[in-house]
Motif scaffolding. Structure first.
Motif, PDB file in Angstrom:
ATOM      1  N   LEU A 228       1.022  -0.955  -0.301  1.00 57.39           N
ATOM      2  CA  LEU A 228      -0.101   0.138   0.266  1.00 57.39           C
ATOM      3  C   LEU A 228       0.576   1.193   0.184  1.00 57.39           C
ATOM      4  CD1 LEU A 228      -2.540   1.331   0.442  1.00 57.39           C
ATOM      5  CD2 LEU A 228      -2.467   1.321   2.401  1.00 57.39           C
ATOM      6  N   VAL A 229       1.876   0.777   0.695  1.00 58.84           N
ATOM      7  CA  VAL A 229       2.851   2.187   1.008  1.00 58.84           C
ATOM      8  C   VAL A 229       3.561   3.127  -0.732  1.00 58.84           C
ATOM      9  CG1 VAL A 229       4.996   3.273   2.009  1.00 58.84           C
ATOM     10  CG2 VAL A 229       2.690   2.412   3.375  1.00 58.84           C
ATOM     11  N   ASN A 230       3.563   1.509  -1.296  1.00 59.44           N
ATOM     12  CA  ASN A 230       4.721   1.732  -2.569  1.00 59.44           C
ATOM     13  C   ASN A 230       3.524   1.828  -3.685  1.00 59.44           C
ATOM     14  OD1 ASN A 230       6.879   1.701  -0.878  1.00 59.44           O
ATOM     15  ND2 ASN A 230       7.262  -0.192  -1.279  1.00 59.44           N
ATOM     16  N   THR A 231       2.418   2.375  -3.339  1.00 59.22           N
ATOM     17  CA  THR A 231       1.592   2.669  -4.448  1.00 59.22           C
ATOM     18  C   THR A 231       1.637   3.431  -5.240  1.00 59.22           C
ATOM     19  OG1 THR A 231      -0.013   3.284  -3.363  1.00 59.22           O
ATOM     20  CG2 THR A 231      -0.569   0.735  -3.820  1.00 59.22           C
ATOM     21  N   VAL A 232       2.512   4.469  -4.656  1.00 62.34           N
ATOM     22  CA  VAL A 232       2.515   5.884  -5.638  1.00 62.34           C
ATOM     23  C   VAL A 232       4.923   6.372  -5.890  1.00 62.34           C
ATOM     24  CG1 VAL A 232       3.152   7.207  -3.066  1.00 62.34           C
ATOM     25  CG2 VAL A 232       2.570   8.749  -5.236  1.00 62.34           C
TER      26      VAL A 232
ATOM     27  N   ALA B  41      -7.889  -1.962  -7.402  1.00 61.83           N
ATOM     28  CA  ALA B  41      -8.672  -4.073  -7.302  1.00 61.83           C
ATOM     29  C   ALA B  41      -7.328  -4.956  -6.215  1.00 61.83           C
ATOM     30  CB  ALA B  41      -8.825  -3.895  -8.567  1.00 61.83           C
ATOM     31  N   LEU B  42      -6.538  -4.353  -6.653  1.00 62.63           N
ATOM     32  CA  LEU B  42      -5.453  -4.774  -5.718  1.00 62.63           C
ATOM     33  C   LEU B  42      -5.680  -4.852  -4.107  1.00 62.63           C
ATOM     34  CD1 LEU B  42      -1.658  -4.017  -7.233  1.00 62.63           C
ATOM     35  CD2 LEU B  42      -3.310  -6.343  -7.387  1.00 62.63           C
ATOM     36  N   PHE B  43      -6.150  -3.672  -3.797  1.00 58.70           N
ATOM     37  CA  PHE B  43      -6.609  -3.779  -2.588  1.00 58.70           C
ATOM     38  C   PHE B  43      -8.443  -3.610  -1.733  1.00 58.70           C
ATOM     39  CE2 PHE B  43      -2.392  -1.446  -3.486  1.00 58.70           C
ATOM     40  CZ  PHE B  43      -1.781  -1.851  -2.366  1.00 58.70           C
ATOM     41  N   GLY B  44      -8.926  -3.483  -3.128  1.00 57.78           N
ATOM     42  CA  GLY B  44     -10.451  -3.907  -3.530  1.00 57.78           C
ATOM     43  C   GLY B  44     -11.382  -2.907  -2.675  1.00 57.78           C
ATOM     44  N   LEU B  45     -10.602  -1.605  -3.791  1.00 58.42           N
ATOM     45  CA  LEU B  45     -11.258  -0.691  -3.187  1.00 58.42           C
ATOM     46  C   LEU B  45     -12.010   0.164  -4.410  1.00 58.42           C
ATOM     47  CD1 LEU B  45      -7.651   1.438  -1.999  1.00 58.42           C
ATOM     48  CD2 LEU B  45      -9.174   0.748  -0.787  1.00 58.42           C
ATOM     49  N   ALA B  46     -12.706   0.309  -3.914  1.00 55.74           N
ATOM     50  CA  ALA B  46     -14.440   1.547  -4.590  1.00 55.74           C
ATOM     51  C   ALA B  46     -13.488   2.858  -5.429  1.00 55.74           C
ATOM     52  CB  ALA B  46     -15.451   1.348  -4.120  1.00 55.74           C
TER      53      ALA B  46
ATOM     54  N   ALA C 206      -4.776 -17.655  19.253  1.00 50.90           N
ATOM     55  CA  ALA C 206      -5.856 -16.410  18.296  1.00 50.90           C
ATOM     56  C   ALA C 206      -5.099 -15.381  17.449  1.00 50.90           C
ATOM     57  CB  ALA C 206      -5.974 -15.943  20.132  1.00 50.90           C
ATOM     58  N   ALA C 207      -5.754 -15.181  17.313  1.00 47.18           N
ATOM     59  CA  ALA C 207      -5.298 -13.822  16.213  1.00 47.18           C
ATOM     60  C   ALA C 207      -6.160 -12.259  15.810  1.00 47.18           C
ATOM     61  CB  ALA C 207      -4.531 -13.749  15.034  1.00 47.18           C
ATOM     62  N   LEU C 208      -5.981 -10.898  15.998  1.00 49.19           N
ATOM     63  CA  LEU C 208      -6.805 -10.168  15.795  1.00 49.19           C
ATOM     64  C   LEU C 208      -7.083 -10.318  13.849  1.00 49.19           C
ATOM     65  CD1 LEU C 208      -5.505  -6.896  17.495  1.00 49.19           C
ATOM     66  CD2 LEU C 208      -8.098  -8.188  17.711  1.00 49.19           C
ATOM     67  N   ALA C 209      -8.231 -10.104  13.507  1.00 54.41           N
ATOM     68  CA  ALA C 209      -8.536  -9.822  12.534  1.00 54.41           C
ATOM     69  C   ALA C 209      -9.689  -9.107  11.838  1.00 54.41           C
ATOM     70  CB  ALA C 209      -9.567 -11.580  11.539  1.00 54.41           C
ATOM     71  N   ALA C 210      -9.674  -8.368  10.617  1.00 59.22           N
ATOM     72  CA  ALA C 210     -10.723  -7.512   9.697  1.00 59.22           C
ATOM     73  C   ALA C 210     -12.309  -8.367  10.114  1.00 59.22           C
ATOM     74  CB  ALA C 210     -10.148  -7.435   8.723  1.00 59.22           C
ATOM     75  N   ALA C 211     -12.765  -7.440  10.150  1.00 57.22           N
ATOM     76  CA  ALA C 211     -14.799  -8.073  10.793  1.00 57.22           C
ATOM     77  C   ALA C 211     -14.692  -7.410   9.361  1.00 57.22           C
ATOM     78  CB  ALA C 211     -14.499  -6.856  11.870  1.00 57.22           C
ATOM     79  N   ASP C 212     -16.526  -8.497   8.897  1.00 54.76           N
ATOM     80  CA  ASP C 212     -17.230  -7.292   7.810  1.00 54.76           C
ATOM     81  C   ASP C 212     -16.251  -7.470   6.554  1.00 54.76           C
ATOM     82  OD1 ASP C 212     -18.481  -7.681  10.156  1.00 54.76           O
ATOM     83  OD2 ASP C 212     -18.566  -4.873  10.422  1.00 54.76           O
ATOM     84  N   GLY C 213     -15.680  -9.099   6.536  1.00 53.16           N
ATOM     85  CA  GLY C 213     -15.177  -8.559   5.277  1.00 53.16           C
ATOM     86  C   GLY C 213     -14.289  -8.267   4.532  1.00 53.16           C
ATOM     87  N   GLY C 214     -13.652  -7.309   5.805  1.00 54.92           N
ATOM     88  CA  GLY C 214     -12.665  -6.739   5.560  1.00 54.92           C
ATOM     89  C   GLY C 214     -11.927  -5.591   4.838  1.00 54.92           C
ATOM     90  N   PRO C 215     -12.836  -4.298   5.403  1.00 56.92           N
ATOM     91  CA  PRO C 215     -11.792  -3.264   4.729  1.00 56.92           C
ATOM     92  C   PRO C 215     -10.427  -3.054   4.433  1.00 56.92           C
ATOM     93  CG  PRO C 215     -13.383  -2.985   6.461  1.00 56.92           C
ATOM     94  CD  PRO C 215     -13.255  -4.210   6.172  1.00 56.92           C
ATOM     95  N   LEU C 216     -10.044  -2.275   3.746  1.00 58.22           N
ATOM     96  CA  LEU C 216      -8.708  -2.431   4.130  1.00 58.22           C
ATOM     97  C   LEU C 216      -8.139  -1.930   5.103  1.00 58.22           C
ATOM     98  CD1 LEU C 216      -6.232  -1.769   1.915  1.00 58.22           C
ATOM     99  CD2 LEU C 216      -6.438   0.113   1.836  1.00 58.22           C
ATOM    100  N   LEU C 217      -9.247  -0.440   5.848  1.00 55.73           N
ATOM    101  CA  LEU C 217      -9.143  -0.080   7.114  1.00 55.73           C
ATOM    102  C   LEU C 217      -8.839  -1.258   8.483  1.00 55.73           C
ATOM    103  CD1 LEU C 217      -7.763   2.786   9.405  1.00 55.73           C
ATOM    104  CD2 LEU C 217     -10.182   2.685   9.431  1.00 55.73           C
ATOM    105  N   SER C 218      -9.180  -2.392   8.007  1.00 53.13           N
ATOM    106  CA  SER C 218      -9.577  -3.173   9.208  1.00 53.13           C
ATOM    107  C   SER C 218      -8.286  -4.064   8.666  1.00 53.13           C
ATOM    108  CB  SER C 218     -10.582  -4.036   9.079  1.00 53.13           C
ATOM    109  OG  SER C 218     -11.598  -2.850   9.404  1.00 53.13           O
ATOM    110  N   ARG C 219      -7.627  -4.521   7.168  1.00 56.05           N
ATOM    111  CA  ARG C 219      -7.438  -5.868   6.672  1.00 56.05           C
ATOM    112  C   ARG C 219      -4.946  -4.776   6.945  1.00 56.05           C
ATOM    113  NH1 ARG C 219      -7.642  -6.298   1.522  1.00 56.05           N
ATOM    114  NH2 ARG C 219      -8.729  -4.203   1.532  1.00 56.05           N
ATOM    115  N   VAL C 220      -5.730  -3.140   7.178  1.00 54.87           N
ATOM    116  CA  VAL C 220      -4.057  -2.728   7.743  1.00 54.87           C
ATOM    117  C   VAL C 220      -3.611  -3.087   9.545  1.00 54.87           C
ATOM    118  CG1 VAL C 220      -2.294  -0.498   8.022  1.00 54.87           C
ATOM    119  CG2 VAL C 220      -4.136  -1.468   6.160  1.00 54.87           C
ATOM    120  N   ALA C 221      -5.145  -2.813   9.855  1.00 57.00           N
ATOM    121  CA  ALA C 221      -4.824  -2.875  11.508  1.00 57.00           C
ATOM    122  C   ALA C 221      -4.296  -3.821  11.368  1.00 57.00           C
ATOM    123  CB  ALA C 221      -6.001  -2.254  11.297  1.00 57.00           C
ATOM    124  N   ALA C 222      -4.957  -5.209  11.675  1.00 56.11           N
ATOM    125  CA  ALA C 222      -4.916  -6.191  11.606  1.00 56.11           C
ATOM    126  C   ALA C 222      -3.946  -7.122  10.977  1.00 56.11           C
ATOM    127  CB  ALA C 222      -5.530  -7.293  11.104  1.00 56.11           C
TER     128      ALA C 222
END
Length: 166
Positions: A17-21, A37-42, A95-111
């Protein structure tokens, strides 16, 4: 830009993500449908993704001992709104933390950040100190003192500038 291998595990998401620019040319992969699409972003999520990207870059610069490249929303503030859930593997109880609700980018990054904290790898993800680069890389050096994404490019340029200044 970097000849280094990708960051381990979920940190690869943060690194990519950081290297997208490309700061040198200004080209941004998030401007393209393929890049999003690589990040599932609209398309309407791109500005939030860019804010997250630049906050991550500032944190990675801090890992390398450098000030933020510009004023950004603190990463902690952005990640505080990320919905996460605790998952437990029934086979081994891990145990682990995982993205909730299908994994929006913010949640996937936080996890990914939370997992890297537990594994002790978060501080090894850094941003190149070259002002025209700031590319994210995983520092695999034994002492954890890597400074550039690429010794062949950014490191060589910095050393040549220092040599010429003498």
């Amino acid at each position: 830009m970097s000849e280094r291998s990708a960051a381990p595990g979920e940190l690869a998401l943060v690194e990519s993500l950081v290297n997208t620019v490309d700061l040198g040319s200004g080209s941004d992969a998030l401007d393209t449908a393929e890049g999003r699409a690589l990040f599932g972003l609209a398309e309407d999520e791109v500005e939030q993704a860019r804010a997250l990207r630049e906050s991550l870059r500032a944190a990675l610069l801090a890992h390398a001992g450098h000030p933020p490249h510009r004023a950004v929303t603190p990463l902690g503030e952005l990640l505080a709104g990320a919905p996460l859930v605790v998952t437990v593997d029934e086979r081994d109880g891990a145990a682990a933390l995982a993205a909730a609700d299908g994994g929006p980018l913010l949640s996937r990054v936080a996890a990914a950040v939370a997992g890297a904290l537990v594994e002790g790898t978060w501080a090894r993800l850094k941003a190149c100190e070259a002002v025209t680069c700031h590319w994210a890389y995983y520092d695999r050096s034994p002492a954890g003192r890597g400074r550039w994404c690429s010794m062949a490019v950014c490191g060589a340029r910095a050393k040549m500038r220092r040599y010429r200044a003498k």
